[in-house]
Design an enzyme around this catalytic site. Sequence first.
Site, mmCIF file in Angstrom:
data_model
loop_
_atom_site.group_PDB
_atom_site.id
_atom_site.type_symbol
_atom_site.label_atom_id
_atom_site.label_comp_id
_atom_site.label_asym_id
_atom_site.label_seq_id
_atom_site.Cartn_x
_atom_site.Cartn_y
_atom_site.Cartn_z
ATOM 1 N N ARG A 1 11.909 63.709 -7.519
ATOM 2 C CA ARG A 1 10.800 63.262 -6.772
ATOM 3 C C ARG A 1 9.937 65.174 -7.345
ATOM 4 O O ARG A 1 9.399 64.618 -8.396
ATOM 5 C CB ARG A 1 10.972 63.364 -5.437
ATOM 6 C CG ARG A 1 9.346 63.156 -5.162
ATOM 7 C CD ARG A 1 8.423 64.468 -4.610
ATOM 8 N NE ARG A 1 9.168 65.447 -4.224
ATOM 9 C CZ ARG A 1 8.581 66.671 -4.170
ATOM 10 N NH1 ARG A 1 7.078 66.575 -4.466
ATOM 11 N NH2 ARG A 1 8.384 67.473 -3.419
ATOM 12 N N ASP A 2 10.758 65.862 -7.511
ATOM 13 C CA ASP A 2 9.630 67.486 -8.184
ATOM 14 C C ASP A 2 10.047 67.103 -9.440
ATOM 15 O O ASP A 2 9.495 67.189 -10.058
ATOM 16 C CB ASP A 2 9.867 68.340 -7.536
ATOM 17 C CG ASP A 2 9.086 69.397 -7.129
ATOM 18 O OD1 ASP A 2 8.419 69.114 -8.227
ATOM 19 O OD2 ASP A 2 9.030 70.136 -6.091
ATOM 20 N N HIS B 1 7.701 65.503 -12.018
ATOM 21 C CA HIS B 1 6.555 66.257 -12.720
ATOM 22 C C HIS B 1 6.975 66.408 -14.577
ATOM 23 O O HIS B 1 6.148 66.773 -14.872
ATOM 24 C CB HIS B 1 6.197 67.406 -11.986
ATOM 25 C CG HIS B 1 5.872 67.052 -10.614
ATOM 26 N ND1 HIS B 1 4.538 66.604 -10.265
ATOM 27 C CD2 HIS B 1 6.113 67.671 -9.202
ATOM 28 C CE1 HIS B 1 3.911 66.804 -9.208
ATOM 29 N NE2 HIS B 1 5.016 67.202 -8.126
ATOM 30 N N SER C 1 4.306 76.797 -3.967
ATOM 31 C CA SER C 1 3.760 75.599 -4.877
ATOM 32 C C SER C 1 3.376 75.997 -6.356
ATOM 33 O O SER C 1 4.087 75.404 -7.483
ATOM 34 C CB SER C 1 2.698 74.900 -4.129
ATOM 35 O OG SER C 1 3.128 73.983 -2.942
ATOM 36 N N HIS D 1 10.581 75.595 0.566
ATOM 37 C CA HIS D 1 10.420 74.994 -1.351
ATOM 38 C C HIS D 1 10.111 75.430 -2.072
ATOM 39 O O HIS D 1 9.043 76.051 -1.864
ATOM 40 C CB HIS D 1 9.614 73.723 -1.174
ATOM 41 C CG HIS D 1 9.772 73.155 -2.385
ATOM 42 N ND1 HIS D 1 10.896 72.211 -2.629
ATOM 43 C CD2 HIS D 1 9.011 73.165 -3.050
ATOM 44 C CE1 HIS D 1 10.379 71.041 -3.809
ATOM 45 N NE2 HIS D 1 8.938 72.283 -4.188
ATOM 46 N N HIS E 1 10.049 77.446 -5.968
ATOM 47 C CA HIS E 1 9.465 77.360 -7.313
ATOM 48 C C HIS E 1 10.052 77.845 -8.284
ATOM 49 O O HIS E 1 9.811 80.039 -8.157
ATOM 50 C CB HIS E 1 8.211 76.631 -8.028
ATOM 51 C CG HIS E 1 8.101 75.213 -7.432
ATOM 52 N ND1 HIS E 1 7.690 74.808 -7.923
ATOM 53 C CD2 HIS E 1 7.641 74.578 -6.290
ATOM 54 C CE1 HIS E 1 7.548 72.680 -7.888
ATOM 55 N NE2 HIS E 1 7.326 73.619 -6.378
#
Length: 340
Positions: free
Chosen positions: A12-13, A16, A166, A193, A195
Amino acid sequence: MNAVVVHDPTLRDGQHAVRHQLGAAALRGYAEAADAAGVPVVEVGHGNGLGASSLQVGRAAVSDDVMLSTVREALRHSRMGVFMLPGWGTSDDLRKAVAHGADVIRIGVHCTEASLAERHLGLLREEGAEAHCVLMMSHMATPAELAEQAGRVVGYGAQAVGIMDSAGHFLPGDVTERIGAITGAVDVPVIFHGHNNLGMAVANSVAAAEAGAGIIDGCARGFGAGAGNTQLEVLVPVLERTGFRTGIDLYALLDAAEFAERELMPAPPVTGSLSIVSGMAGVFSGFKHQVLDLAGRAGVDPRDVFFELGRRQAIAGQEDLIVDVVAELSARAGTPRAAV
């Protein structure tokens, strides 16, 4: 050892990073590999979630229905997760996901807008799905504000709640404060989550687990927006060495990571110059491609674009703001507006 549940949003991620062009064969192959490794939850979908395939943020190579049915068939042991942003996805999209066998459904909202999740969380509880909520761009809120918002979504029916870094903006101390505040305010599992814009995703994830987070996200080879996400095959052994049990088979996980590098991505993500600027500016990593494209055509420094977007506190879903910022920076520099 304390147990931590690992969620894997590679499918999913990671979309991108390849403009949402993963096909059914790639989805199936990685899902089978993650399942063989014993990854508890494998998340799949368009990078922006259910219903997001569009000209504005990118058309996916295959439909939501194909993605969900393909991965559902591939998972024999792992649970299937999906993600939805209100405004992109709808209640009908959630019902379809449940019909496809989605086990865990996350609703993502901006970190100060918990009320946007109320209707969808209620629907998911009615449908019998496990309902989670994540507060995005969480560096834009204080620990106390995040704790208050987390309490609200639990009241709406969320069975787990947490934060997304994010923009890859946090340092471990920032994570400790925020996760600690949330765990003190709710009695459901807390999610983190990360990054990797500043190279801190694994360290931040460990800090989250040590502060009480029970669900940690990671992607194979860090496959994700911009500089990528927490690198899953590094995260798992580091958590194990730190005293957290994941139940994941290391060798099989390394095999899954090899498959991901070979079949899903042109190259693993790196913490490049623009990703560092994105993290410092506190801007969503997924803006990278649009910023590069528009700034390049206008002759504008993309670093300036990111810092200006950060000054304006741009969030995911405000991609149109990139056009305005590039046009204004171009005008200041004397570049013709038509170049945008």
